[in-house]
Design an enzyme around this catalytic site. Sequence first.
Site, mmCIF file in Angstrom:
data_model
loop_
_atom_site.group_PDB
_atom_site.id
_atom_site.type_symbol
_atom_site.label_atom_id
_atom_site.label_comp_id
_atom_site.label_asym_id
_atom_site.label_seq_id
_atom_site.Cartn_x
_atom_site.Cartn_y
_atom_site.Cartn_z
ATOM 1 N N VAL A 99 0.853 -1.190 -0.084
ATOM 2 C CA VAL A 99 0.014 0.034 -0.047
ATOM 3 C C VAL A 99 0.900 1.156 -0.039
ATOM 4 O O VAL A 99 0.387 2.273 0.276
ATOM 5 C CB VAL A 99 -0.952 0.053 1.163
ATOM 6 C CG1 VAL A 99 -2.063 -1.134 1.215
ATOM 7 C CG2 VAL A 99 -0.122 0.014 2.829
ATOM 8 N N ASP A 100 2.118 1.002 -0.189
ATOM 9 C CA ASP A 100 3.271 2.206 0.003
ATOM 10 C C ASP A 100 3.262 2.943 -1.439
ATOM 11 O O ASP A 100 3.949 3.926 -1.255
ATOM 12 C CB ASP A 100 4.630 1.759 0.389
ATOM 13 C CG ASP A 100 4.906 0.684 -0.448
ATOM 14 O OD1 ASP A 100 4.827 0.316 -1.490
ATOM 15 O OD2 ASP A 100 5.693 -0.442 0.224
ATOM 16 N N HIS A 115 -4.340 -3.955 -2.540
ATOM 17 C CA HIS A 115 -4.741 -3.549 -1.036
ATOM 18 C C HIS A 115 -4.898 -2.106 -0.984
ATOM 19 O O HIS A 115 -4.972 -1.390 0.296
ATOM 20 C CB HIS A 115 -3.736 -4.206 -0.301
ATOM 21 C CG HIS A 115 -4.003 -5.629 -0.011
ATOM 22 N ND1 HIS A 115 -3.065 -6.334 0.666
ATOM 23 C CD2 HIS A 115 -4.770 -6.501 -0.301
ATOM 24 C CE1 HIS A 115 -3.264 -7.587 0.548
ATOM 25 N NE2 HIS A 115 -4.545 -7.594 -0.013
ATOM 26 N N GLY A 186 8.558 -11.374 -2.360
ATOM 27 C CA GLY A 186 8.579 -10.838 -1.077
ATOM 28 C C GLY A 186 6.903 -11.188 -0.329
ATOM 29 O O GLY A 186 6.573 -10.179 0.340
ATOM 30 N N SER A 188 4.662 -14.011 1.652
ATOM 31 C CA SER A 188 4.654 -15.392 2.446
ATOM 32 C C SER A 188 3.699 -16.267 1.833
ATOM 33 O O SER A 188 3.702 -17.376 1.851
ATOM 34 C CB SER A 188 4.126 -15.224 3.924
ATOM 35 O OG SER A 188 2.963 -14.402 4.033
ATOM 36 N N ASN A 212 11.478 -15.244 -1.942
ATOM 37 C CA ASN A 212 11.074 -14.835 -0.495
ATOM 38 C C ASN A 212 12.366 -15.124 0.364
ATOM 39 O O ASN A 212 12.837 -15.897 0.138
ATOM 40 C CB ASN A 212 9.910 -15.401 -0.214
ATOM 41 C CG ASN A 212 9.058 -14.767 0.858
ATOM 42 O OD1 ASN A 212 9.203 -13.459 1.097
ATOM 43 N ND2 ASN A 212 8.432 -15.300 1.821
#
Length: 243
Positions: A99-100, A115, A186, A188, A212
């Site tokens: 969300v960055d 998201h 990146g 999980s 990951n």
Amino acid sequence: MDIDVSHYKRIVILTGAGVSAASGIRTFRGKDGIWDEHNVGEYGHVSVLNKRPDLTWKLFGQLRTQVRESQPNKAHLVLAALERNLDPSQQFTLITQNVDGLHRRAGSINVVELHGNVTRIRCSNDDCDLAPYHDEAIHDRGVLLCQKCLSVLRPDIVLFGEQLPPVQSAQAKLVLQDCDLFVAIGTSGIVPPAARYVQMADTAGARTICVNLEPMAPRNAAFKEEYLGKAEELLPGLFGVGH
Ligand code: NAD
Ligand code: ZN
């Protein structure tokens, strides 16, 4: 170069919080994640926004501060360069759970923000016609109210307990059902719907790869290859870009 993208026509990349770790934005899960210090699943739930919106703003105020102070890292830059270098006949979609907004800042173009974006604010009243707007101030004390309808304003992100935005979700499914290369980076892979996306790509016959820091637990059999390490260190070599 382990992944020669010139061999693929419809490429889908899925990124998670691990891609932004080197930019100083902490992951929720995983080693050094903030999950253990704060129960993000509890405070980041939509029910908190409804009852104690000040707590929602406090939690995401931290993330907004980190985002404001961060810069794209090598992982973001490699993915942007990859897209730029493709032949016009190749399709490329970067689906992100982050969300960055760092992928766009790095130069990525075809980005699906699954998201939302924490630097965007919107009204919590779905019937209100206030347009979502960009805002980088911290707002970690108190609650902001909508000027039009006086409802609580909120970060334009998908909180725990909320549905994915329908448009972005449909865009993701459309490209997944027809892709020939799928690389998750990146993440999980246990936050829905990411775990499902690899299954869709596998069913489509795509080459499926997970990059990951930590091994998948439990292992998702739809991923046929796994590379372990930091995205910012692995990606230049894996894609043969920018090193
Ligand atoms: P997640 O489940 O995608 O987990 C992050 C993964 O990244 C972990 O498995 C960890 O091992 C891995 N990782 C850590 N550093 C790495 C590195 N340098 N290179 C490669 N992998 C690395 O996501 P989450 O952290 O549980 O967050 C849940 C949701 O919360 C996200 O989907 C996102 O919507 C939101 N979130 C966003 C940000 C952001 O925008 N940067 C940060 C935290 C959380
Ligand atoms: Zn409103």
